[in-house]
Every structure is written in structure tokens, then in C-alpha cells.
Motif scaffolding. Sequence first.
Motif, PDB file in Angstrom:
ATOM      1  N   PHE A  17     -11.552  -2.949  17.316  1.00 39.58           N
ATOM      2  CA  PHE A  17     -12.431  -1.999  16.639  1.00 39.58           C
ATOM      3  C   PHE A  17     -11.616  -0.758  16.298  1.00 39.58           C
ATOM      4  O   PHE A  17     -10.881  -0.244  17.149  1.00 39.58           O
ATOM      5  CB  PHE A  17     -13.632  -1.640  17.523  1.00 39.58           C
ATOM      6  CG  PHE A  17     -14.423  -2.840  17.947  1.00 39.58           C
ATOM      7  CD1 PHE A  17     -15.446  -3.324  17.149  1.00 39.58           C
ATOM      8  CD2 PHE A  17     -14.132  -3.507  19.131  1.00 39.58           C
ATOM      9  CE1 PHE A  17     -16.173  -4.449  17.524  1.00 39.58           C
ATOM     10  CE2 PHE A  17     -14.843  -4.631  19.516  1.00 39.58           C
ATOM     11  CZ  PHE A  17     -15.866  -5.101  18.709  1.00 39.58           C
ATOM     12  N   PHE A  18     -11.736  -0.306  15.071  1.00 40.17           N
ATOM     13  CA  PHE A  18     -10.899   0.788  14.586  1.00 40.17           C
ATOM     14  C   PHE A  18     -11.702   1.622  13.603  1.00 40.17           C
ATOM     15  O   PHE A  18     -12.800   1.224  13.177  1.00 40.17           O
ATOM     16  CB  PHE A  18      -9.629   0.241  13.926  1.00 40.17           C
ATOM     17  CG  PHE A  18      -9.885  -0.904  12.979  1.00 40.17           C
ATOM     18  CD1 PHE A  18     -10.240  -0.678  11.647  1.00 40.17           C
ATOM     19  CD2 PHE A  18      -9.800  -2.225  13.422  1.00 40.17           C
ATOM     20  CE1 PHE A  18     -10.485  -1.718  10.783  1.00 40.17           C
ATOM     21  CE2 PHE A  18     -10.057  -3.290  12.551  1.00 40.17           C
ATOM     22  CZ  PHE A  18     -10.396  -3.035  11.235  1.00 40.17           C
ATOM     23  N   LYS A  19     -11.173   2.771  13.238  1.00 43.96           N
ATOM     24  CA  LYS A  19     -11.890   3.652  12.307  1.00 43.96           C
ATOM     25  C   LYS A  19     -12.092   2.950  10.967  1.00 43.96           C
ATOM     26  O   LYS A  19     -11.140   2.602  10.284  1.00 43.96           O
ATOM     27  CB  LYS A  19     -11.122   4.952  12.107  1.00 43.96           C
ATOM     28  CG  LYS A  19     -11.040   5.829  13.357  1.00 43.96           C
ATOM     29  CD  LYS A  19     -10.445   7.197  13.048  1.00 43.96           C
ATOM     30  CE  LYS A  19     -11.385   8.012  12.182  1.00 43.96           C
ATOM     31  NZ  LYS A  19     -10.906   9.397  11.984  1.00 43.96           N
ATOM     32  N   GLY A  20     -13.367   2.723  10.629  1.00 41.24           N
ATOM     33  CA  GLY A  20     -13.679   2.077   9.364  1.00 41.24           C
ATOM     34  C   GLY A  20     -13.903   0.586   9.443  1.00 41.24           C
ATOM     35  O   GLY A  20     -14.170  -0.043   8.415  1.00 41.24           O
ATOM     36  N   GLY A  21     -13.816   0.007  10.646  1.00 43.26           N
ATOM     37  CA  GLY A  21     -14.025  -1.437  10.675  1.00 43.26           C
ATOM     38  C   GLY A  21     -13.791  -2.067  12.026  1.00 43.26           C
ATOM     39  O   GLY A  21     -13.682  -1.400  13.055  1.00 43.26           O
ATOM     40  N   SER A  22     -13.691  -3.387  12.006  1.00 46.12           N
ATOM     41  CA  SER A  22     -13.481  -4.184  13.207  1.00 46.12           C
ATOM     42  C   SER A  22     -12.872  -5.513  12.798  1.00 46.12           C
ATOM     43  O   SER A  22     -12.804  -5.839  11.597  1.00 46.12           O
ATOM     44  CB  SER A  22     -14.811  -4.434  13.927  1.00 46.12           C
ATOM     45  OG  SER A  22     -15.632  -5.310  13.150  1.00 46.12           O
ATOM     46  N   ILE A  23     -12.460  -6.302  13.773  1.00 44.92           N
ATOM     47  CA  ILE A  23     -11.900  -7.615  13.463  1.00 44.92           C
ATOM     48  C   ILE A  23     -12.928  -8.490  12.739  1.00 44.92           C
ATOM     49  O   ILE A  23     -12.577  -9.272  11.857  1.00 44.92           O
ATOM     50  CB  ILE A  23     -11.374  -8.311  14.738  1.00 44.92           C
ATOM     51  CG1 ILE A  23     -10.591  -9.584  14.366  1.00 44.92           C
ATOM     52  CG2 ILE A  23     -12.492  -8.591  15.736  1.00 44.92           C
ATOM     53  CD1 ILE A  23      -9.878 -10.232  15.540  1.00 44.92           C
ATOM     54  N   LEU A  29     -18.553  -6.972  23.599  1.00 44.73           N
ATOM     55  CA  LEU A  29     -17.533  -6.780  22.564  1.00 44.73           C
ATOM     56  C   LEU A  29     -17.476  -7.975  21.623  1.00 44.73           C
ATOM     57  O   LEU A  29     -17.332  -7.815  20.402  1.00 44.73           O
ATOM     58  CB  LEU A  29     -16.170  -6.548  23.208  1.00 44.73           C
ATOM     59  CG  LEU A  29     -15.989  -5.260  24.009  1.00 44.73           C
ATOM     60  CD1 LEU A  29     -14.581  -5.195  24.593  1.00 44.73           C
ATOM     61  CD2 LEU A  29     -16.254  -4.037  23.138  1.00 44.73           C
ATOM     62  N   VAL A  30     -17.579  -9.179  22.191  1.00 42.11           N
ATOM     63  CA  VAL A  30     -17.572 -10.379  21.355  1.00 42.11           C
ATOM     64  C   VAL A  30     -18.757 -10.359  20.402  1.00 42.11           C
ATOM     65  O   VAL A  30     -18.612 -10.592  19.195  1.00 42.11           O
ATOM     66  CB  VAL A  30     -17.601 -11.654  22.223  1.00 42.11           C
ATOM     67  CG1 VAL A  30     -17.683 -12.904  21.334  1.00 42.11           C
ATOM     68  CG2 VAL A  30     -16.363 -11.725  23.119  1.00 42.11           C
ATOM     69  N   VAL A  68     -18.738 -10.308  16.276  1.00 40.46           N
ATOM     70  CA  VAL A  68     -19.372 -11.389  15.521  1.00 40.46           C
ATOM     71  C   VAL A  68     -20.493 -10.840  14.646  1.00 40.46           C
ATOM     72  O   VAL A  68     -20.671 -11.260  13.492  1.00 40.46           O
ATOM     73  CB  VAL A  68     -19.882 -12.484  16.473  1.00 40.46           C
ATOM     74  CG1 VAL A  68     -20.714 -13.518  15.713  1.00 40.46           C
ATOM     75  CG2 VAL A  68     -18.704 -13.173  17.161  1.00 40.46           C
ATOM     76  N   ASP A  69     -21.269  -9.894  15.165  1.00 37.59           N
ATOM     77  CA  ASP A  69     -22.329  -9.277  14.358  1.00 37.59           C
ATOM     78  C   ASP A  69     -21.748  -8.590  13.123  1.00 37.59           C
ATOM     79  O   ASP A  69     -22.320  -8.676  12.021  1.00 37.59           O
ATOM     80  CB  ASP A  69     -23.115  -8.259  15.189  1.00 37.59           C
ATOM     81  CG  ASP A  69     -24.119  -8.912  16.130  1.00 37.59           C
ATOM     82  OD1 ASP A  69     -24.367 -10.124  15.988  1.00 37.59           O
ATOM     83  OD2 ASP A  69     -24.638  -8.200  17.015  1.00 37.59           O
ATOM     84  N   ASP A  70     -20.615  -7.894  13.297  1.00 38.16           N
ATOM     85  CA  ASP A  70     -19.967  -7.250  12.148  1.00 38.16           C
ATOM     86  C   ASP A  70     -19.573  -8.285  11.094  1.00 38.16           C
ATOM     87  O   ASP A  70     -19.733  -8.059   9.882  1.00 38.16           O
ATOM     88  CB  ASP A  70     -18.720  -6.480  12.598  1.00 38.16           C
ATOM     89  CG  ASP A  70     -19.046  -5.182  13.314  1.00 38.16           C
ATOM     90  OD1 ASP A  70     -20.226  -4.771  13.310  1.00 38.16           O
ATOM     91  OD2 ASP A  70     -18.115  -4.582  13.883  1.00 38.16           O
TER      92      ASP A  70
END
Length: 341
Positions: free
Chosen positions: A72-78, A114-115, A119-121
Motif C-alpha cells: 500500500f502506497f500513496k495513491g494506490g495499492s498492489i 491486509l489481504v 483484493v477489494d482494491d
Amino acid sequence: MKKNITLADGAGGPETAQIVKELFSKAISMSSTWRSSGIIGLDVMDDSGFVQLPNGSYMAITIDSFTVKPLFFKGGSIGKLAADGTINDLIVSGARPLAIVDAIVVEEGMDMDLVKRAVDDFIDEAIGQNVAIVGGDFKVMPKGQVEGLVIATAGIGIAKLPITDERISHGDKIILTGGIGEHGAVIAAHQFGLELGGSAMSDSSPLTPLLPLLEKYGDLVHAARDPTRGGIAMALNEWAEVNGVRIIVNEQMIPVKDWVRGVSEVLGVDPLALASEGRAILAVDSSISEKLLKDLKDNGFTEAQIIGDVEKGNGEVLLRTRIGGLRVLEPPAGLMLPRIC
């Protein structure tokens, strides 16, 4: 063939191109045979492969894997990145994305919250772009045998006219849809513990608004790429080599945000080699360049610029610097930064 695999072999630079050619030489040698049957793929090594359908259109197929750290990072995620990356590879191939399948590999002991968040993202981003998730796989590896979470995706779409990046010619214009290197700079800053200001964030986003413009201008768009690993430096060099042309880009016209330039200077890397995950670079016929630029700006790509020209040449890329000189823009070699996608 080399004896051992190195991290640089997976960094998206010349080493990656070379090892793919070595490992898949037998398949590449079959490309002309497959193309005669309406299958386009390894001979151009583009963002997608294509299979011609009975009605004359093409099914585009793309595949990718995502191992970014942090998750997870600024502006997004994996998860968001996995959806955006898959969708964008189809769009710059001229295809309307239809569906995605995924494979998720999780390390034993990882926090379930976290998982689920990742996955939701992934799901939310795909659904938001009207792309169906139609299947997948889920595996858990013993602790220490995989790092955290890995997502692999495959996407399919339909293209009336595939964009295969092999039709660039003398006189074409190079257009960039927005500021470069923002994803790569954010991930690098996270990994090296650099402080980022409030406006700094990854550009991970879907290129969906670009597709109607690619369809509008049809075969006058000669190439399109989302410049991820290796940035626009790698994309431009691959184009120049494949098409046997010289590409000259104007440094002053390339949009680079001050914070991206700052991160680049601290780490000693060229922002032109940093990854973008929501930008496209286009090579187009000069007759449409100004009209397309206006359309891009009118459709949300407010930072779009014409950044260069294509000339007769032998596969080289030159950068016209801010002070007016010319220098060779090399493809980024080696492992510049830890993994960014």
C-alpha cells in the motif's frame, strides 16, 4: 545463454528483452507462421498478443504479475495496480477491456485484513471500469517461500484495429499524455525512507478515456505504450530499434513534477527511466498530432504534450536538453531501483 538469473533480468530493461528472446527463441521463430493464421505476438513483443476472430476483429490477450513493495502506497495499492496495469496494457493495444482472471499467492501468516484490503482494491478498480473478473486462483505458500502477497493477472479485450508498435515512420510525432515517473518515484521514496509532500502520489490509474481517441484516429496512431518499467526511456528505445528510426525528444516539453525530479536527484536516477502506471506515450501521424493533443486535453489529459519527432535513422534515441544540446538517451540497464510493480 547466461549461467544464472539476476534481478536485472526482471527489471524491464535490455536484460529482460534479451533473456526473453533467449528463452523463447523457438516460439519466436514460429511467429511468421502464426501471423499468417491471424495470430500476432512474440514477433513484436508488445503489451498484448492478438488472435483474429471470424468477424475480422481481434481478441487481445495480456498477462502480468505484480510484486510491488510496499503493498500500500500513496495513491494506490498492489490490488489497484494489478487492475490498472492489466486494463492499460489492453487499452494501449487498441482493445476494449472485457474481463480479467487473477492468481493470488499469499505468504502463510499474513494479516487477513491486509489481504482483503488489497483484493477489494483490485475488485473495485476493475468493476469501476466495467471490466469483469471471471475467474482466478488462490494459493498460500509456507512462511518465507513468498514475500507477503503476489498477484498475477490475465486480461482479454476486443480490438477493431490492433496497435502493434511496428508502424512508426519518418515524420511521426511523439505525444505523452501526462507527467512521468510518478509511480516509480513514490515506490522508490517508500523503499528508501524519503519523505514525500502531500501532493506526491502514484499515477496508478486506468487509461480508459484514451480508448475512444485511439479508435477515433485509427491507423493514424502508429504506436502506443504505457511506459511502466524502464519509463519512457525504455519505451522510446524499443520503438526506435524495432522500427529502425531515430527519435528525438525535447526535454523541455516532457512534464516532470518537481517532487519527482527531487526524488530522482536524491537517488541518482533519470526521471525518464522511472515507471508510470497511468500514462501513455503515442507515436502518431503528424497530420493529426495537434488535433489529437487538443482531444487529449479536452478528455482529462491536461498535461499532454507533443514531446518529439521521428526521423530516418538506425534505432537511436536522442534527447534535446534544456540548454539546446543533444545527448543519447540510453535504455536503462541493470537494476536501478527495487521492484515497482
